[in-house]
Design a protein around this motif. Structure first.
Motif, short mmCIF file in Angstrom:
data_model
loop_
_atom_site.label_atom_id
_atom_site.label_comp_id
_atom_site.label_asym_id
_atom_site.label_seq_id
_atom_site.Cartn_x
_atom_site.Cartn_y
_atom_site.Cartn_z
N VAL A 1 0.67 -0.99 -0.34
CA VAL A 1 -0.25 -0.13 0.04
C VAL A 1 0.14 0.87 -0.08
N LYS A 2 1.71 1.13 0.81
CA LYS A 2 2.60 2.11 1.43
C LYS A 2 4.03 2.61 -0.11
N GLY A 3 4.02 1.41 -0.43
CA GLY A 3 5.36 1.66 -1.69
C GLY A 3 6.50 0.77 -1.13
N PHE A 4 7.20 0.02 -1.92
CA PHE A 4 8.73 -0.71 -0.86
C PHE A 4 9.72 0.13 -0.85
N ASN A 5 10.63 0.32 0.00
CA ASN A 5 11.87 1.08 0.36
C ASN A 5 12.37 -0.32 0.80
N ALA A 6 13.87 0.46 1.40
CA ALA A 6 14.70 0.36 2.01
C ALA A 6 14.00 -0.46 3.57
N LYS A 7 13.18 0.47 4.38
CA LYS A 7 12.72 0.10 5.30
C LYS A 7 11.75 -1.03 5.65
N SER A 8 11.11 -0.35 4.64
CA SER A 8 9.90 -1.94 4.46
C SER A 8 10.07 -2.78 4.08
N GLU A 9 11.07 -3.08 2.96
CA GLU A 9 11.66 -4.36 2.85
C GLU A 9 12.35 -5.19 3.98
N ALA A 10 13.28 -4.44 4.75
CA ALA A 10 14.21 -4.86 5.86
C ALA A 10 13.11 -5.40 6.46
N GLN A 11 11.84 -5.02 7.06
CA GLN A 11 10.69 -4.88 8.82
C GLN A 11 10.55 -6.50 7.56
N ILE A 12 10.27 -6.56 6.52
CA ILE A 12 9.96 -8.01 5.61
C ILE A 12 10.11 -8.80 6.18
N VAL A 13 12.27 -8.73 6.06
CA VAL A 13 12.95 -10.18 6.25
C VAL A 13 12.91 -10.25 7.25
N ARG A 14 13.14 -8.79 8.81
CA ARG A 14 12.92 -9.49 9.97
C ARG A 14 11.55 -10.10 10.44
N ALA A 15 10.55 -10.02 9.77
CA ALA A 15 9.24 -10.63 9.98
C ALA A 15 9.28 -12.36 9.47
N PHE A 16 10.10 -11.61 8.72
CA PHE A 16 10.01 -13.72 7.58
C PHE A 16 10.70 -14.38 8.54
N GLU A 17 12.14 -14.13 8.97
CA GLU A 17 13.02 -14.46 9.64
C GLU A 17 12.58 -15.20 11.36
N LEU A 18 11.43 -14.37 11.76
CA LEU A 18 10.83 -14.42 12.63
C LEU A 18 9.86 -15.72 12.74
N THR A 19 9.56 -15.42 11.68
CA THR A 19 8.29 -16.88 11.58
C THR A 19 8.49 -17.74 11.11
N HIS A 20 10.23 -17.81 10.19
CA HIS A 20 11.00 -18.93 9.70
C HIS A 20 11.08 -19.65 10.76
N GLU A 21 11.36 -19.09 11.92
CA GLU A 21 12.68 -19.91 13.40
C GLU A 21 11.12 -20.05 13.71
N LEU A 22 10.85 -19.69 14.42
CA LEU A 22 9.55 -19.61 15.12
C LEU A 22 8.66 -21.32 14.14
N THR A 23 9.02 -21.36 12.87
CA THR A 23 8.62 -22.38 12.52
C THR A 23 9.02 -24.02 12.81
N LEU A 24 10.59 -23.42 12.60
CA LEU A 24 12.06 -24.21 12.64
C LEU A 24 11.75 -24.97 14.13
N LYS A 25 11.35 -23.96 15.48
CA LYS A 25 11.05 -24.79 16.16
C LYS A 25 9.56 -25.47 17.42
N THR A 26 8.33 -25.17 16.60
CA THR A 26 7.17 -25.83 16.22
C THR A 26 7.47 -27.09 15.79
N ILE A 27 8.20 -26.98 14.72
CA ILE A 27 8.82 -28.70 13.99
C ILE A 27 9.63 -29.56 15.09
N THR A 28 10.20 -28.80 16.14
CA THR A 28 11.49 -29.34 16.69
C THR A 28 10.86 -29.85 17.93
N GLU A 29 9.67 -29.23 17.97
CA GLU A 29 8.77 -29.38 19.37
C GLU A 29 7.63 -30.87 18.72
N PHE A 30 7.42 -30.26 17.76
CA PHE A 30 5.67 -32.07 18.34
C PHE A 30 6.89 -32.60 17.00
#
Length: 137
Positions: free
Chosen positions: A31-60
């Motif tokens: 909506v607001k447009g992609f820029n360096a800050k928004s891309e960095a936010q996307i990467v950080r949110a992605f990394e957290l999501t991926h790490e939590l995926t791996l934790k979920t699988i590990t606990e499973f």
């Protein structure tokens, strides 16, 4: 203060929350447009999501009596064999691209990562979520 042991259900709930945040950050950037800050936010949110995926699988797997995984690749391969994830190559590509990504290196790696997050990796997370809901029911 004692900390409660992680459960698969708690890890999964944390993953779901992170996935919603990732989708929100992406839609906000669209909506607001992609820029360096928004891309960095996307990467950080992605990394957290991926790490939590791996934790979920590990606990499973810990709940199933499986263990001894030496890293995210081994864990991902086993998750594919157990039908927790449905695109093993896509998940391995995700791991490889995360390894290659470093915010101080060339911008093209970040661009590739952001594009893959939006076009492929969110779908992989959503498929994982559907599979885990079935398995935990």
């Amino acid at each position: 203060m004692k900390t409660l042991p992680l459960t698969c259900e708690k890890c999964f709930a944390d993953f779901q929350e992170a996935l919603e945040e990732l989708k929100y950050v992406i839609s906000n950037a669209k909506v607001k447009g992609f820029n360096a800050k928004s891309e960095a936010q996307i990467v950080r949110a992605f990394e957290l999501t991926h790490e939590l995926t791996l934790k979920t699988i590990t606990e499973f797997f810990r709940n199933q009596g499986h263990g001894g995984f030496t890293g995210s690749r081994d864990l991902t391969v086993e998750a594919f064999h157990e039908d927790l994830i449905d695109d093993g190559q896509g998940w391995l590509d995700m791991i490889i691209l995360r390894i290659k990504y470093n915010p101080i290196y060339p911008e093209n790696t970040q661009n590739e990562l952001v594009n893959r997050i939006i076009k492929q990796f969110v779908n992989l997370f959503e498929n994982f979520e559907r599979n885990m809901v079935k398995r935990l029911s």
